[in-house]
Write an enzyme that holds these catalytic residues in place. Structure first.
Site: not given
Length: 440
Positions: A266, A334-335, A427
């Protein structure tokens, strides 16, 4: 280029040296943040004029502010440039990606009765807008467009736009435009990097401000998303590609080397390791890389060799399976590919990974393009806490609650006790006996 593949034997490394193997190129973004800060400010103040000037400077194009958006004529030209085989592959991938993400989409609403007469649940809605970023500097990525945009469309996002850098001639990658038209997106803008993030964070005359930006990009883009996180949801961390290929002794090391090159090619800022407990597999892989490089272009050889012969890639030899998977989980890739004749035996050992591809017939190539699971994955160790991009990244839910008259007394009694203990008088009063006089 020197092609001495980095070889790391974990038993011989100190803890500090092992820690260094876990680093990514964007671990320290300080220098990038310094560079992108003035870019962001220029876009904020100058709008389209600044965006066009920066696009021309960084992408070598010659665009005017009026040419930032892709025209219908440009879509038409792109359609003539993409061959039928590529178009078929785009449609094949889009169909699988859509099927996968449609299965992720929740129903409009859920409701459960937690106590008799008391109901709680969620109502799911799409986010209003998203910018899908498609990088281009190191290649053309219609697959990234499909991965980013299809889950947004499945979620029902009302405004989905695309950002992608132009080429030097001012054009957008033809296959990316064809993919956009195939899935129904017409708003595509010619800009990239930090300036594109700034444009959709602030909005310009041409580009709408968006609620979120998704997609992988350079460290400059990642730095810009970090700086602008208060103005636009930066999505999952998706920086330069990274992978680990785990191979046991049942597979050929040359196969592991083949798959190791998938993410390594890449770019020089990628990270890729082969992890194995077999010295024979390690040696086979290192020996096979030159043969694989011989069938790649000079550019992809340069990128992958830079990674595999550098400090953030190569072959890692572990002494045993525990050490191997401790390293993998610490890296949180990632992978992650698991190469083995019996890959399922290892799945239970994996705690941190963006995706796990099991077996010798499941290379990352399939996941990146056509399997359907999303290939926009958390990087830089974020897989320890962050999931892959999916439909829920483009949706939100609001809690919904309903208490019936019969269910109210039990809830009110217990809530009043806690409200009183914590000192919240309003409350407590709201669920006290005084409420009864206002109820019809």
């Amino acid at each position: 280029m020197n092609k001495n593949v980095s070889f790391w034997e974990l038993d011989t490394l100190s803890l500090a040296q092992q820690e260094q193997l876990l680093q990514r190129t964007e671990a320290d973004l300080s220098s990038y943040i310094e560079q992108v800060t003035p870019i962001i400010e220029q876009v904020r103040l100058g709008g389209d004029n600044a965006l066009a000037e920066l696009t021309n400077r960084f992408d070598g194009s010659d665009l005017t502010p009026g040419q930032l958006r892709v025209t219908e004529a440009e879509f038409d030209v792109a359609a003539t440039l993409v061959d039928e085989k590529t178009l078929t592959a785009i449609r094949f991938a889009a169909d699988n990606i859509r099927r996968y993400h449609e299965a992720q989409k929740p129903g409009e609403m859920t409701m459960q009765e937690v106590r008799t007469g008391s109901f709680v649940g969620e109502r799911f809605l799409p986010i209003p807008s998203v910018a899908c970023y498609v990088p281009r500097g190191k290649g053309s990525f219609p697959s990234v467009l499909l991965m980013n945009a299809i889950p947004a469309l499945v979620a029902g996002v009302k405004r989905t736009i695309v950002l992608t850098p132009p080429g030097a001639d001012g054009s957008v990658d033809a296959a990316t435009l064809v993919a956009c038209r195939e899935i129904g997106i017409s708003a595509v803008y010619k800009c990239g990097g930090a300036q594109a993030v700034a444009a959709v964070a602030y909005g310009t005359e041409s580009l709408p401000r968006c609620s979120k930006i998704v997609g992988p990009g350079s460290p400059w883009m990642v730095a810009a998303k970090q700086l602008l996180a208060a103005r636009i949801d930066p999505g999952i961390p998706a920086g330069p590609s990274e992978s680990i290929v785990f191979a046991d002794s049942s597979v050929d090391g040359a196969l592991a080397a083949l798959d190791l090159l998938i993410e390594a090619e890449h770019g020089p800022d990628s990270s890729a390791y082969l992890v194995t407990t077999s010295r024979e597999v390690a040696e086979q892989a290192i020996a096979a890389l030159p043969e694989h490089w011989a069938d790649m272009s000079d550019l992809r050889v340069e990128y992958s060799a830079t990674v595999l012969c550098g400090p953030m890639g190569g072959v890692v030899l572990a002494s045993d399976m525990d050490q191997a998977f401790d390293f993998i989980n610490a890296y949180a890739p990632e992978h992650l590919q698991i190469l083995s004749r019996d890959p399922w035996q290892y799945l239970g050992r994996i705690e941190n990974a963006g995706e796990v591809l099991l077996g010798q017939h499941s290379p990352s190539t399939l996941g990146n393009f056509v399997l359907g699971c999303n290939a926009v994955l958390p990087t830089s160790g974020a897989a320890a806490t962050v999931s892959p991009l999916g439909v829920m990244d483009f949706m939100k839910f609001m809690s919904v609650a309903y208490v019936t008259e019969s269910g109210y007394p039990e809830m009110a009694e217990q809530a009043q006790v806690l409200a009183t203990y914590e000192g919240f008088d309003g409350h407590a009063n709201a669920v006290s006996e005084r409420r009864q006089k206002y109820l019809k």
